[in-house]
Design an enzyme around this catalytic site. Structure first.
Site, PDB file in Angstrom:
ATOM      1  N   ASP A 476       0.859  -1.174   0.000  1.00 47.63           N
ATOM      2  CA  ASP A 476       0.000   0.000   0.000  1.00 47.63           C
ATOM      3  C   ASP A 476       0.903   1.235   0.000  1.00 47.63           C
ATOM      4  O   ASP A 476       2.101   1.137   0.276  1.00 47.63           O
ATOM      5  CB  ASP A 476      -0.892  -0.048   1.247  1.00 47.63           C
ATOM      6  CG  ASP A 476      -1.755   1.184   1.393  1.00 47.63           C
ATOM      7  OD1 ASP A 476      -2.251   1.681   0.368  1.00 47.63           O
ATOM      8  OD2 ASP A 476      -1.930   1.649   2.531  1.00 47.63           O
ATOM      9  N   THR A 760      -2.277   1.375  -4.934  1.00 45.80           N
ATOM     10  CA  THR A 760      -2.791   2.529  -4.199  1.00 45.80           C
ATOM     11  C   THR A 760      -4.080   3.038  -4.821  1.00 45.80           C
ATOM     12  O   THR A 760      -4.371   2.780  -5.988  1.00 45.80           O
ATOM     13  CB  THR A 760      -1.744   3.658  -4.184  1.00 45.80           C
ATOM     14  OG1 THR A 760      -2.284   4.805  -3.525  1.00 45.80           O
ATOM     15  CG2 THR A 760      -1.330   4.051  -5.595  1.00 45.80           C
ATOM     16  N   LYS A 869      -6.838  -5.154  -5.257  1.00 52.38           N
ATOM     17  CA  LYS A 869      -5.528  -5.452  -4.671  1.00 52.38           C
ATOM     18  C   LYS A 869      -5.355  -6.956  -4.493  1.00 52.38           C
ATOM     19  O   LYS A 869      -4.315  -7.526  -4.848  1.00 52.38           O
ATOM     20  CB  LYS A 869      -5.392  -4.752  -3.311  1.00 52.38           C
ATOM     21  CG  LYS A 869      -5.282  -3.243  -3.373  1.00 52.38           C
ATOM     22  CD  LYS A 869      -5.039  -2.675  -1.984  1.00 52.38           C
ATOM     23  CE  LYS A 869      -4.799  -1.180  -2.007  1.00 52.38           C
ATOM     24  NZ  LYS A 869      -4.442  -0.627  -0.698  1.00 52.38           N
ATOM     25  N   ASP A 889      -1.584  -0.895   5.931  1.00 57.22           N
ATOM     26  CA  ASP A 889      -1.905  -0.399   7.266  1.00 57.22           C
ATOM     27  C   ASP A 889      -3.393  -0.192   7.506  1.00 57.22           C
ATOM     28  O   ASP A 889      -3.790   0.140   8.626  1.00 57.22           O
ATOM     29  CB  ASP A 889      -1.191   0.926   7.511  1.00 57.22           C
ATOM     30  CG  ASP A 889      -1.801   2.076   6.719  1.00 57.22           C
ATOM     31  OD1 ASP A 889      -2.151   1.848   5.545  1.00 57.22           O
ATOM     32  OD2 ASP A 889      -1.923   3.177   7.260  1.00 57.22           O
TER      33      ASP A 889
END
Length: 1185
Positions: A476, A760, A869, A889
């Site tokens: 990420d 991202t 993702k 995160d």
């Protein structure tokens, strides 16, 4: 962007959609839903116009995912829970609901033994050894005594059971402490709250919680100390977020004293969805008159067990879910269970060993059958094979069942005797080694994050060695590569760029002699400040003020006062849904628009020194479909405005383009410039409501808010309908700084042969800028960009990309390990957006994307959704054998983390969802370098060697027994005592391999960090492969021959008895395998010395003790044979003959064909002798053991 059905984009896409850049799942928990308020709470225009009257705001429900689990369906009676307020007896009458006691233990005293054994026997190897132990109990197959045959399995099961029992006891102790905490519970018929242990709290009871106390159960708010019914909770124990969340009590219940309140709450049955709550309440007022209609309840009206009450004196609530039914308990789960690559590969070797075992047993059985046929006429007189039993008057058979049966018995007895060919001790050894490795990783001081005071966490102990074989890292960006600490940098107001913040803001708010100022300062642009104050005209001033009013009001930020040493000065700490929100509100405060108060129905903003109260008439929160959020604000002058903020691709579709076209173009230009600087961008718009428009919106809003079916969907439709024809106010640019050491870490990973892909939700320009900043992208790279809006266009783009990649692909990597070079002459970078991935993933185009992506050095995916993702990770996992690692995160990274072979969570600003779903957790991205290049390399090298050594150690012993059987008429009577056979894998040889597996280091940390390419040892499976296995088996075969035949040749014409020869054989084989291990140890320390030589001494002592027991057949044998010179000569000859081939091969290989690790070790030695020539990298950034 083309319309399509995808999951919501993550951090930056969401960030640009609204400053609340948390992904939908996490945002659901923390956004405050106010849409459920009844019409009696909602402001009409007339109520709003009453001077200083306290409005009751209506806020919408949270997010689409929540309503999927609740608000899109009606609660049937059989799916509902009925909670009678302040009447626990009636609430629990229809159904026996659990009390509030929690239980996290797995076992009870009665269930511990059966359940633990059941769990352990999920390992097929344990079932194998259990079957063999059972066969050994059959008299005809009894190779060992019953006790000796069961001891190895019992030892392994016992050690694991003790470990599991201790862990469960600790959980039980924690449960007792939690269940005995005290809560204040209202006694029915009494007006007092009395203390009551948490475990006895029941559904329907009314509970009072004071400030800074934990919430004992899931409860619906009835009243709070705030007159408007507002309460603030901290959910750090639930999701790891330290920001305050706002919850509300309905005014129908807030206005009634708790002891006089009664009513019925109709809610959904307990479920795991902590991001939504669907219920309604019928309140019975003190007069006995029931409410005319049910009042809807939502997520904003419930506080969950595990939260803490903050900045609120007290709250009163009614328990709706208790104990095991609470959402936190329903969501509690252990660390994810994964299986390491080495352990999976080990199955191949285990199958080969099983085949070898079958072959040996077959050979023994066939030869035994042949021997019986050849000696069939002598069986009447031979011991063990007499056909007749002459001990009784009537002649009968004696331990003989025919040649066929005896052959089968020989086969089964061989399986029992040779069972250690499959090493049972290996499994427990692997667990102990992983535990030791995890301890040193956790204790690594330089992987301790000083900023968050968090250590490295090892949540999955069974994949430590996988850290040494990673080929792809999927990362990420926001909060992983960057700090996720946002700083307001630029503003574009009506097309004018203000990005020269140089002066510190001196703005403060003074009221009643008390001074308040923001906790965090923001540098301001003097020109923009002048425009706000009217220095550039009234029109510009009004537009600039509206811009910052939008930043100050269009959010869910809570201002929290912080005391200072000066009693007259207080700091305002803005607690927001995300760092983006906080940065925008701090920026507004710096320019003179300071948010000083927020309640359920209004906010107070200090506007250039004058406090003004704005009524919050409605809030449309961010969702992944609209990618916007908006707020309807009632101004003091009785005007009504809608402020909207969101991502540029979402906002420009709803902005009026028939006016201010030049301003829109200038804003777009500024946005592109901000993105190129790596800033996170946001567009701000406004719409002024007429009375007719407001009433139309208000009616639709109220209807949607009060709906019990499809509430969130209806609210989204209302928002989409009103968020149109906006006037553009401007845009903002927020900087998310890179974490310390990220560029260096990425470069080290690249040199190690690890491909780093960044996934991202940011805009493409922002992602590319950050890519250059962190050295993921370089100026030498050729960028292949794919931005397509259809499947056909994607196919064409992929074909062109594949053609370009093949044309630019250069020579393979250089062979030089320490040159620091070796990348392709023309490095490639693939940049692809989420829209293109919609048309590629799960289609036949995946193969073409895989072909292009794997050729490129870097892949950068922009504006991707969480499930995209995971799709990218799956793309690699399903088509290669390469190990993958995902690091993130936020909650939007959970699917990616769980899909990868290794998942790492960053303990950052976005809560702990990623950490809770991960295998490992740490505080900074840069710790990935020591984790993989150092600990990963060591763990892989140690575990690979330990597995191979266990195969070797047990093979030597089994081959030794096999040779012995060939010279005992295939009777399977072993010269080695049964107790020595049992203790061989448990005491004689087990400890040294465990110690080496935990502590040995083939190369120092400094060298591993200095030469990242050494990491490729694990990627290439250099320490564990079929070639090594075959060579190891050949070595074990040779050593078993020397151990058996040297004593055989030496004593073949002597009168030595079997037990004496067996003592020599067991001592010889223990000496050989331990010396073999000693030759392979890279780094010696006192623990290694003590374990290795101590095991040899322990073997001698055990053999002596066994021979001192008069009931055993080898009584005193060791003392007779040790007193002869031939015994010692045989031991010496065995050691020399066994080790010379291995030593010679090892020496020649290291001299003629040295590996990279061997070269690195030689460099270490040369550096130690000449420290002045050593070239070391700074170790402050990375970890040291």
């Amino acid at each position: 962007m083309a319309s399509h059905s995808v999951n919501p984009p993550e951090d930056s896409a969401a960030a640009e959609a609204a400053p609340n850049t948390v992904p939908p799942r996490r945002r659901s928990l923390s956004f405050r839903s106010r849409a459920e308020r009844s019409s009696s709470e909602t402001l009409s225009v007339e109520i709003m116009e009453r001077s200083r009257s306290r409005p009751m705001a209506s806020y919408p429900s949270k997010r689409s995912d929540s309503d999927k689990l609740g608000s899109q369906r009606e609660i049937d009676d059989d799916e509902a829970r009925f909670v009678y307020i302040n009447d626990p007896e009636r609430s629990n009458l229809a159904a026996r609901l659990p009390n509030n006691a929690i239980k996290t233990t797995k076992y009870t005293i009665l269930t511990f033994l059966p359940r633990n054994l059941f769990e352990q026997f999920h390992r097929v190897a344990y079932i194998y050894f259990l079957i063999l132990a059972g066969l050994n109990q059959v008299p005809q197959l009894g190779v060992f005594s019953p006790a000796a045959s069961i001891l190895p399995l019992a030892f392994v099961l016992g050690v694991t059971a003790v470990k599991d029992g201790y862990e469960d006891w600790r959980r039980s102790r924690s449960d007792r402490n939690e269940n005995n905490r005290v809560a204040l519970v209202l006694v029915p018929g009494d007006s007092e709250f009395r203390p009551k242990p948490w475990k006895y709290v029941r559904v329907g009871e009314v509970i009072k919680v004071a400030a800074d106390e934990s919430i004992p159960c899931d409860m619906v708010l009835l009243a709070t100390s705030d007159p408007a019914g507002v309460a603030y909770v901290q959910t750090i124990n639930l999701d790891g977020e330290s920001n305050l969340k706002t919850r509300y009590a309905k005014q129908e219940m807030q206005s009634t004293a708790p002891e006089a309140l009664s009513g019925l709450i109709r809610c959904e049955k307990p479920n795991r969805n902590i991001y939504g709550f669907l219920a309604s309440v019928n309140v019975d007022f003190p007069t006995g008159t029931a409410a005319t209609k049910p009042v809807s309840l939502g997520q904003s009206n419930i506080i969950l067990r595990g939260c803490e009450l903050k900045n609120t004196s007290w709250v009163v609530g009614v328990a709706v879910y208790t104990g095991q039914d609470t959402k936190v308990m329903l969501n509690s789960s252990g660390a994810p269970s994964k299986r390491s690559r080495l352990e999976s590969q080990m199955n191949r070797e285990v199958i080969l060993l099983a085949a070898t075992l079958f072959a040996l047993c077959s050979i023994v059985a066939i030869l035994a059958g042949v021997w019986l046929v050849d000696h069939r006429h002598e069986l009447d007189t031979l011991p063990y094979y007499r056909k007749q039993d002459l001990s009784e008057p009537q002649v009968g058979k004696y331990n003989y069942y025919g040649i066929g049966a005896e052959t089968v018995f020989a086969f089964l007895m061989s399986v029992i005797l040779f069972q250690v060919m499959i090493p049972i001790a290996l499994y427990i050894s692997m667990e102990l080694v992983r535990l030791g490795q995890a301890f040193f990783m956790i204790q690594d001081k330089n992987m301790f994050d000083e900023a968050t005071k968090t250590r490295f966490q090892c949540r999955a102990l069974n994949i430590n060695e996988d850290l040494g074989q990673i080929k792809y890292v999927f990362s990420d960006k926001t909060g992983t590569l960057t700090e996720n600490k946002m700083e307001f940098r630029c503003a574009s107001v009506r097309g004018v760029d203000y990005s020269h913040g140089e002066e510190e803001s001196l703005f403060i708010s003074v009221s009643s002699g008390e001074t308040r100022k923001p906790k965090t300062s923001v540098k301001i642009d003097p020109e923009l400040m002048d425009a706000i104050k009217g220095g550039q005209g009234i029109e510009k001033a009004n537009l600039a003020r509206d811009f910052f009013l939008a930043l100050a009001t269009c959010n869910t930020v809570v201002p929290v006062l912080v005391e200072t040493p000066d009693p007259s000065v207080k700091l305002i700490d803005y607690q927001g849904e995300s760092p983006d929100e906080q940065a925008l509100v701090y920026a507004a405060a710096a320019y003179g628009f300071m948010l000083v108060e927020r309640t359920s129905g209004h906010i107070v903003v200090d506007v250039l020194g004058e406090r003004q109260r704005f009524n919050v008439l409605g809030l449309h929160e961010f969702d992944s479909d609209r990618k916007r959020m908006s707020v309807v604000i009632g101004f003091p002058d009785k005007t009504i405005k809608l402020f909207v903020k969101g991502a540029d691709n979402s906002m420009f579709g709803v902005i009026r383009k028939n006016i201010d076209l030049d301003i829109i173009r200038e804003t777009e230009t500024n946005l592109h410039a901000y993105s190129s600087m790596g800033l996170r961008t946001l567009v701000i718009g406004m719409r002024e409501f007429s009375i007719d428009v407001f009433e139309e919106w208000h009616s639709a809003y109220e209807k949607a808010s009060q709906s019990l079916i499809g509430r969130a969907k209806l609210l989204r439709a209302v928002a989409a309908n009103v968020e149109r024809d906006l006037n553009i106010l401007g845009a903002s640019g927020i900087e998310d700084k890179l974490q310390q050491g990220v560029p260096e870490a990425i470069e080290s990973l690249r040199q190690a042969g690890i491909k780093v892909w960044v996934l991202t939700g940011d805009k493409q320009e922002t992602a590319i800028s950050i890519g250059f900043s962190c050295k993921l992208l370089t100026r030498e790279m050729t960028q292949i960009v794919i931005n397509s809006n259809s499947k056909e266009a994607c196919k064409k783009s992929l074909q062109d990309a594949a053609s370009t990649a093949r044309r630019l692909k250069a020579a393979p990597d250089s062979e030089s390990t320490f040159s620091g070079t070796g990348s392709m002459q023309t490095p490639l970078a693939l940049i692809i957006d989420g829209t293109s991935l919609v048309h590629i993933l799960d289609t036949e185009l995946e193969d073409e994307l895989f072909e292009v992506a794997t050729v490129c050095d870097v892949v950068l995916c922009c504006r991707v959704a969480p499930m995209q993702k995971a799709g990218i990770v799956t793309l690699i996992k399903n088509r290669t054998d390469d190990m993958t690692l995902a690091i993130g995160d936020g909650a939007n990274d959970v699917s990616m983390i769980q899909m990868a072979d290794v998942g790492i969570g960053i303990s950052g600003q976005e809560g702990r969802q990623a950490v809770m779903a991960s295998d490992f957790a740490m505080g900074q991205f840069r710790f990935l370098v020591p984790l993989l290049l150092v600990h990963g390399h060591w763990n892989y090298q140690r575990m690979a060697y330990m597995i191979m050594y266990n195969f070797y150690r047990n093979s030597v012993f089994v081959f030794l027994l096999f040779w012995n059987v060939l010279y005992t008429s295939y009777s399977l009577v072993s010269a080695i005592t049964e107790w020595s056979s049992v203790l061989y894998s448990v005491i004689y040889t087990a400890l040294p391999t465990i110690i080496v597996g935990v502590l040995d280091k083939d190369v120092s940390r400094k060298t591993l960090l200095k030469y990242p390419k050494l990491y490729r040892v694990g990627q290439n499976n250099e320490r564990y492969n079929m070639k090594l296995f075959v060579l190891t088996m050949m070595d074990s075969l040779w050593q078993s021959l020397t151990v058996f035949y040297i004593p055989y040749l030496a004593y073949r014409r002597s009168t030595i008895d079997g037990p004496s020869l067996g003592d020599l054989l067991i001592l010889a084989v223990v000496f050989v395998v331990n010396i073999h291990l000693a030759m392979d140890v890279f780094q010696w320390n006192w623990i290694t010395h003590a374990s290795l030589w101590g095991c040899i001494v322990a073997t001698i002592i055990c053999v002596i003790i066994i021979d001192c027991i008069w009931m055993f057949p080898g009584y005193w044998a060791i003392f007779h044979i040790m007193g002869t010179r031939l015994f010692w000569a045989c031991l010496f000859g065995i050691l020399v003959a066994s080790m010379v081939p291995r030593f010679t091969t090892k020496a020649l290989t290291e001299y003629l064909m040295p590996s990279d690790v061997q070269l690195a070790r030689e460099l270490e030695k040369s550096e130690e002798t000449n420290l002045s020539n050593s070239s070391e990298i700074p170790l402050s950034t990375f970890s040291q053991l």
